[in-house]
Design a protein around this motif. Structure first.
Motif, PDB file in Angstrom:
ATOM      1  N   ASP A   1       0.838  -1.199   0.000  1.00 52.80           N
ATOM      2  CA  ASP A   1       0.000   0.000   0.000  1.00 52.80           C
ATOM      3  C   ASP A   1       0.876   1.255   0.000  1.00 52.80           C
ATOM      4  OD1 ASP A   1      -2.686   1.112   0.061  1.00 52.80           O
ATOM      5  OD2 ASP A   1      -2.172   1.817   2.080  1.00 52.80           O
TER       6      ASP A   1
ATOM      7  N   ASP B   1       3.807   1.522  -1.357  1.00 50.50           N
ATOM      8  CA  ASP B   1       4.321   1.659  -2.722  1.00 50.50           C
ATOM      9  C   ASP B   1       3.285   2.300  -3.638  1.00 50.50           C
ATOM     10  OD1 ASP B   1       6.823   0.569  -2.153  1.00 50.50           O
ATOM     11  OD2 ASP B   1       6.153  -1.473  -2.604  1.00 50.50           O
ATOM     12  N   SER B   2       2.023   1.951  -3.454  1.00 53.32           N
ATOM     13  CA  SER B   2       0.944   2.548  -4.234  1.00 53.32           C
ATOM     14  C   SER B   2       0.834   4.046  -3.956  1.00 53.32           C
ATOM     15  CB  SER B   2      -0.379   1.846  -3.917  1.00 53.32           C
ATOM     16  OG  SER B   2      -1.442   2.453  -4.604  1.00 53.32           O
ATOM     17  N   TRP B   3       0.903   4.408  -2.675  1.00 46.42           N
ATOM     18  CA  TRP B   3       0.855   5.827  -2.304  1.00 46.42           C
ATOM     19  C   TRP B   3       2.069   6.579  -2.848  1.00 46.42           C
ATOM     20  CZ3 TRP B   3      -2.781   8.993  -0.553  1.00 46.42           C
ATOM     21  CH2 TRP B   3      -3.940   8.434  -0.027  1.00 46.42           C
TER      22      TRP B   3
ATOM     23  N   LYS C   1       1.452   7.416  -6.499  1.00 44.27           N
ATOM     24  CA  LYS C   1       0.440   8.464  -6.671  1.00 44.27           C
ATOM     25  C   LYS C   1       0.967   9.831  -6.252  1.00 44.27           C
ATOM     26  CE  LYS C   1      -3.494   5.410  -5.897  1.00 44.27           C
ATOM     27  NZ  LYS C   1      -4.704   5.195  -5.078  1.00 44.27           N
TER      28      LYS C   1
END
Length: 158
Positions: free
Chosen positions: A67, A69-71, A74
């Motif tokens: 999660d 890494d996703s943030w 973005k």
């Protein structure tokens, strides 16, 4: 710190935080410094330094998740698009500015307005990369990156 003082501090930082140069060796030094600071605090963070065309440094410290890494992706996309830190963008929105996450503007699957991504700006050149942290509260993510960038800028000036 009041919201106005925070916004003022971020606006000042935006105009002052510049490096003399930035190459892959500098990206490594910056990423390593952020990672060392995170390890010292047992911070469960992901650290990422990238250009528009690729990743220069990435690390996930103990406790960080996919999660984070996703943030990171973005936040980095947002900072590169607006050429400003995501903390400053977040503070401008809080002060009554237009929220780029309003329907019809930015896609929430690609962008995020949360502190932690700081453009790497080279004097006379402009934004060449973005350094991002995810895993702590927004202001703490930002502070970790900004303080390490400030230290790198001071080291370059000797």
């Amino acid at each position: 710190m009041t919201d106005d003082a925070w916004l003022s501090r971020l606006e000042e930082e935006h105009s002052e935080l510049e490096l003399d140069r930035f190459d892959r060796a500098d990206a490594w030094r910056l990423g390593r410094e952020i990672a060392e600071r995170g390890l010292t605090k047992s911070a469960p963070i992901a650290i990422d330094i990238r250009t528009a065309s690729g990743v220069l440094f990435h690390a996930s410290l103990p406790g960080a998740t996919a999660d984070n890494d996703s943030w990171v992706a973005k936040k980095a996309a947002t900072a590169l698009r607006f050429e400003t830190s995501t903390a400053l963008l977040e503070a401008r929105v809080a002060a009554g500015g237009r929220d780029p996450m309003e329907p019809g503007w930015l896609d929430a699957a690609t962008y995020a307005v949360a502190g932690g991504a700081v453009p790497v700006r080279v004097r006379g050149v402009g934004v060449v990369a973005v350094a991002t942290v995810s895993g702590l509260p927004s202001a703490d993510d930002h502070a970790l990156v900004a303080s390490a960038l400030r230290e790198l800028a001071a080291a370059q000036r000797g």
